[in-house]
Write an enzyme that holds these catalytic residues in place. Structure first.
Site, short mmCIF file in Angstrom:
data_model
loop_
_atom_site.label_atom_id
_atom_site.label_comp_id
_atom_site.label_asym_id
_atom_site.label_seq_id
_atom_site.Cartn_x
_atom_site.Cartn_y
_atom_site.Cartn_z
N TRP A 160 0.83 -1.22 0.00
CA TRP A 160 0.00 0.00 0.00
C TRP A 160 0.85 1.26 0.00
O TRP A 160 0.50 2.26 -0.62
CB TRP A 160 -0.99 -0.02 1.16
CG TRP A 160 -1.96 -1.16 1.05
CD1 TRP A 160 -2.11 -2.20 1.91
CD2 TRP A 160 -2.91 -1.38 -0.01
NE1 TRP A 160 -3.08 -3.06 1.46
CE2 TRP A 160 -3.59 -2.59 0.30
CE3 TRP A 160 -3.25 -0.70 -1.18
CZ2 TRP A 160 -4.60 -3.11 -0.52
CZ3 TRP A 160 -4.25 -1.22 -1.99
CH2 TRP A 160 -4.91 -2.41 -1.66
N ASP A 178 -1.84 6.58 6.11
CA ASP A 178 -2.93 5.67 5.70
C ASP A 178 -3.25 4.79 6.90
O ASP A 178 -2.43 3.97 7.32
CB ASP A 178 -2.43 4.83 4.51
CG ASP A 178 -3.45 3.80 4.03
OD1 ASP A 178 -4.51 3.67 4.67
OD2 ASP A 178 -3.16 3.13 3.02
N LYS A 200 -12.56 -1.93 6.49
CA LYS A 200 -11.83 -2.83 7.39
C LYS A 200 -12.32 -2.71 8.82
O LYS A 200 -12.63 -3.72 9.44
CB LYS A 200 -10.32 -2.56 7.31
CG LYS A 200 -9.68 -3.27 6.13
CD LYS A 200 -9.16 -2.39 5.07
CE LYS A 200 -8.80 -3.16 3.82
NZ LYS A 200 -7.98 -2.38 2.92
C1 LIG Z 1 -7.34 -1.96 1.84
C2 LIG Z 1 -6.31 -0.92 1.93
C3 LIG Z 1 -6.18 0.08 0.96
C4 LIG Z 1 -7.01 0.13 -0.29
O1 LIG Z 1 -8.30 0.47 -0.01
P1 LIG Z 1 -9.42 0.53 -1.14
O2 LIG Z 1 -10.55 1.14 -0.38
O3 LIG Z 1 -9.67 -0.85 -1.62
O4 LIG Z 1 -8.91 1.43 -2.22
C5 LIG Z 1 -5.23 1.05 1.15
N1 LIG Z 1 -4.42 1.04 2.22
C6 LIG Z 1 -4.52 0.08 3.17
C7 LIG Z 1 -3.62 0.12 4.34
C8 LIG Z 1 -5.47 -0.92 3.05
O5 LIG Z 1 -5.56 -1.87 3.99
#
Ligand SMILES: *Cc1c(COP(=O)(O)O)cnc(C)c1O
Length: 375
Positions: free
Chosen positions: A102, A171, A195
């Site tokens: 990511w 993030d 999540k």
């Molecule tokens: C799942 C995830 C993403 C991507 O998210 P989307 O909503 O599918 O674009 C980005 N960063 C992290 C840390 C993630 O776990």
């Protein structure tokens, strides 16, 4: 009704109480005769829903007054570009710490938009199984970027790098509200909701007000929808927001509050993660793939003793066979979505806020049995 324990990395399990509340209100939300799915986002019935969701984010995350809380679409992945387009304006240069997929995707997106990306640290040398220690970040950077919890690799920062006046972007898609976090240490935080917060469809953005540029000052060609100002000026209602997802998000936030807020989540998550890691560390059949001091409380990848690192065909076939068998038998026992990411192999248990300690205990019980049968 028979519910499984769902260890999916995302979308992931939601608290059962929340799902029950949603079900009870599905056809007639508070006497309106409509489902929240069917409502105008500008109606008297809907406005309090989004206002409450924002107020709950502010309360539970202790968001300072000078930060905006936004609900946008496009998932975490769209933030990779939005961050660069809105923050990469003065030096057109940013520092990224590379801790896995990511973080790499975010850096690649910034590069694509003409930002000079400095990868100032990386844990690539050990397949991203740890978080590099970067105490201080200095330089002519518009921002510094980290992925605070690495969903695929199963690592998590146990410190916040000191960036001085450089805005720190994180993030937090896979760890939002799993623990207390000092928002004031960051310029911008974002989290895709699927999540830890809600179904897919909404991304939470928390941004310091002075970092929000006028849309015309963003990188050339930035679409209206990708300027934070578009959303901050309009209470996240510039266009139709993901109404129903925000409604569920609000309910999850109230569930978190009832269960002790961010501190309560940390206690609950530590108990679950300790239970699983302790088992893995003692086992001679399984092992965790991440280093102590960098381990995620949310995502726990693990391998079996058949994952030897040998790359001859027979070893790889044996490893694949045992992993497939594990995932299949676990699913038959009501423990689903345990297949590991291909970059790590083996299995991965995602144990977000909504996963119960009972679920983790059921997993460990299954793992003990499987180890005996396949030793
Ligand atoms: C799942 C995830 C993403 C991507 O998210 P989307 O909503 O599918 O674009 C980005 N960063 C992290 C840390 C993630 O776990």
């Amino acid at each position: 009704m028979s519910r499984v324990y769902n260890f999916s990395a995302g979308p992931s399990c939601l608290p059962e109480e929340v799902l029950n509340e949603c079900a009870a209100e599905m056809l007639d939300y508070k006497g309106t005769g409509q489902s929240v799915m069917e409502m105008s986002h500008r109606s008297k019935a809907y406005e309090p829903i989004i206002e409450d969701a924002e107020a709950m984010v502010r309360k539970l995350m202790n968001v300072p007054e000078n930060y905006k809380v936004l609900f946008v679409q496009g998932g975490g992945s769209t933030q990779f570009a939005m961050v660069a387009e809105n923050l990469g304006l003065t030096f057109k240069k940013a520092a990224y710490i590379e801790t896995g997929v990511w973080a790499k995707k975010a850096a690649a997106e910034a590069k694509k938009l003409g930002i000079a990306v400095d990868v100032i640290a990386s844990s690539k040398d050990k397949n991203y199984s740890y978080i590099p220690r970067v105490e201080k970040i200095t330089g002519d950077y518009d921002y510094a970027y980290i992925c605070y919890n690495n969903t695929i690799m199963g690592t998590h920062y146990e410190y916040i790098p000191d960036t001085g006046n450089i805005p720190l972007v994180a993030d937090i898609s896979s760890c939002v509200l799993s623990e207390p976090l000092d928002v004031s240490k960051f310029g911008l935080l974002f989290a895709g909701a699927q999540k830890n917060l809600a179904p897919a469809g909404v991304t939470l953005v928390i941004i310091r007000e002075d970092l929000i540029p006028e849309p015309e000052n963003c990188l050339p060609g930035t679409p209206t929808m990708l300027a934070y100002k578009t959303h901050s000026e309009n209470g996240s209602m510039y266009n139709t927001p993901p109404c129903y997802t925000i409604y569920v998000l609000g309910k999850v936030l109230h569930w978190i509050e009832k269960n002790g807020g961010a501190e309560g989540m940390l206690r609950r998550n530590k108990e679950k993660a300790d239970y699983l890691y302790n088992f893995l560390d003692k086992s001679d059949f399984y092992h965790a793939t991440t280093e102590k001091g960098s381990r995620s409380l949310m995502n726990v990848p693990f391998l079996t003793k058949y994952s030897t690192g040998a790359s001859d065909e027979a070893s790889l076939a044996k490893e694949k066979e045992i992993n497939d068998k594990f995932v299949k038998e676990a699913a038959a026992a009501g423990l689903v979505n345990l297949k590991g990411h291909r970059l790590v192999g083996g299995m991965r248990a995602s144990i977000y806020n909504a996963m119960t300690l009972d679920g983790v205990k059921a997993l460990v019980t299954f793992m003990e049995k499987f180890a005996k049968e396949n030793a």
